[in-house]
Design an enzyme around this catalytic site. Structure first.
Site, PDB file in Angstrom:
ATOM      1  CB  SER A 191      33.781  -8.247-117.407  1.00 48.24           C
ATOM      2  OG  SER A 191      34.061  -7.034-118.021  1.00 48.24           O
ATOM      3  CG  ASP A 348      41.635  -7.715-119.302  1.00 50.55           C
ATOM      4  OD1 ASP A 348      41.206  -6.604-119.654  1.00 50.55           O
ATOM      5  OD2 ASP A 348      41.012  -8.478-118.532  1.00 50.55           O
ATOM      6  CG  HIS A 378      38.094  -8.014-120.761  1.00 43.29           C
ATOM      7  ND1 HIS A 378      38.337  -7.943-119.412  1.00 43.29           N
ATOM      8  CD2 HIS A 378      36.765  -7.821-120.906  1.00 43.29           C
ATOM      9  CE1 HIS A 378      37.216  -7.678-118.780  1.00 43.29           C
ATOM     10  NE2 HIS A 378      36.233  -7.613-119.660  1.00 43.29           N
TER      11      HIS A 378
END
Ligand SMILES: *[C@@H]1O[C@H](CO)[C@@H](O)[C@H](O)[C@H]1NC(C)=O
Ligand SMILES: *[C@@H]1O[C@H](CO)[C@@H](O)[C@H](O)[C@H]1NC(C)=O
Length: 408
Positions: A191, A348, A378
């Protein structure tokens, strides 16, 4: 009695209503995700309330909840020796696998945790377990970077902390001290940590003063650009937990130290409207209509307003800075970057950031492996550990570690 039944029924319906959100059919374990999401939404809401009454910055409240949760989660590794130290002033934790053999050099992974550049506790809970697992499974030295975060600091501090720690580790004397093979070091992040890992990999790649380079980069659903909040995946997944489109835009503004009220403009791409002819705005680097495969574009159309809110790109120049948004790097920079593994999830908002970057690296001649999870959402890699297990998280962790095992 009747009243009690009535209240119970009412509360049950209210709770179910709060928890239930419609989710795409293929997503991994939808009910579990709804409960996780309801918890996270509750925490974000508390942060907003505390912020609005002036008690604390919302990010601090959310991070307090994250850290409290992670501190009760036991680490799942054993036999790994852990050392907390400083690399050129930056806090790091080093995981040493057992059984030092004379003259045997190990592989190494520099890990950069996610959490929107503002959340996360690398030495606790799931990240601690993940790094311990990497160290054990790969028989590798793992360095996790405890970089400073927002709201205490903003871009470029997070980036500079990671660059400094990486540069220190890649020094021949440091590698020798930790018995690491200089030819076999990877950088990895998830991320916002994937954003920092990609940026660090670019930086190390072009820096002629650094003799040891990363062999590989592993980018787990990385966030890579803030010029288009209406990519196909942002449109498709704007309401899919746990990273809602609005939340991602908030994280960006916080990272860049920009006015939070800009969120309304950037969500509709007013900052990159047709009349925003900023010199260094090169749309082809994030033109998802050409960089994505057709099956991902589906029926989605680019959002480029004719007129926008002027001056956002001037007021927030970091939006155009490749150190903040690695997708904006020039091809010459990408060419020097290490071989890549990019993990993406269909559900995501950041799917297209990862896919576009994988494609641009490929076009620059860098070999890329893209593992795409049709049931991925995610954050799933953080949910491969007690008490939050998701099958897609466990598979994702196994697969990227297996790729490192084979290629590092
Ligand atoms: C814009 O980016 C594309 C893709 O990297 C590149 O081919 C092109 O030369 C760039 N254009 C300018 C004006 O920099
Ligand atoms: C976007 O830009 C247009 C044109 O300048 C402006 O009228 C509108 O108010 C802006 N919207 C937001 C949410 O900033």
């Amino acid at each position: 009695m009747k009243l009690l039944c009535g209240i119970t029924l009412f509360l049950s319906i209210a709770v179910a209503y709060y928890i239930y959100i419609p989710l795409p059919g293929q997503i991994s374990e939808p009910w579990k995700l709804m409960v996780l999401d309801a918890t996270f939404r509750g925490v974000v809401w508390m942060g907003d309330v505390a912020h609005s009454v002036g008690l604390s910055h919302s990010v601090r409240v959310i991070n307090f909840a994250v850290v409290s949760f992670e501190s009760v989660v036991p680490a799942t590794y054993n036999e790994i020796w852990v050392e907390d130290t400083l690399f050129d002033g930056v806090h790091v934790r080093i995981y040493h696998p057992p059984g030092k053999k004379e003259g045997h050099l190990r592989r190494a992974v520099v890990f950069i945790h996610g959490g929107g550049w503002s959340l996360g506790a690398p030495k606790l809970g799931s990240y601690d377990s993940l790094c311990g697992q990497m160290s054990a499974d790969l028989d590798a030295v793992v360095v996790t970077v405890d970089y400073r975060m927002a709201p205490d600091v903003h871009f470029p501090v997070q980036y500079e902390d990671c660059v400094q720690a990486a540069k220190h580790f890649l020094k021949p004397e440091t590698l020798a001290q930790y018995l690491v093979d200089p030819e076999r070091v990877a950088v990895c992040g998830d991320s916002a940590g994937g954003n920092l890992a990609a940026a660090v990999a670019q930086r190390i790649g072009i820096d002629n003063s650094i003799s040891v380079k990363f062999k590989l980069q592993v980018l787990i659903y990385p966030v890579l650009q803030a010029l288009d909040f209406n990519t196909a995946s942002y449109q498709q997944n704007q309401n899919v937990p746990i990273l809602y489109r609005k939340l991602m835009a908030r994280f960006w503004l916080e990272y860049l130290g920009a006015d939070p009220d800009l969120i309304h403009s950037i969500l509709i791409n007013n900052h990159t409207a047709q009349d925003q002819n900023h010199m260094s705005l090169n749309r082809s680097k994030l033109d998802w209509t050409t960089l994505l495969p057709k099956r991902m574009i589906k029926h989605y159309k680019p959002v480029i307003p004719v007129t926008g809110s002027s001056n956002i790109l001037k007021d927030v120049p970091a939006l155009l800075d490749a150190r903040a948004a690695p997708l904006l790097a020039d091809e010459e920079v990408l060419r020097m970057a290490p071989r890549a593994y990019v993990l993406t999830g269909e559900h995501d908002v950041l799917r297209d950031d990862g896919i576009m970057y994988a494609r641009r690296l490929e076009l620059a001649g860098v070999p890329v492996t893209n593992d795409h999870y049709e049931d991925g959402f995610h954050g799933c890699v953080s949910f491969a550990f007690w008490p939050c297990f998701f099958s897609v998280g466990i598979r994702a962790v196994q697969n990227y570690i297996a790729w490192l095992e084979e290629n590092l």
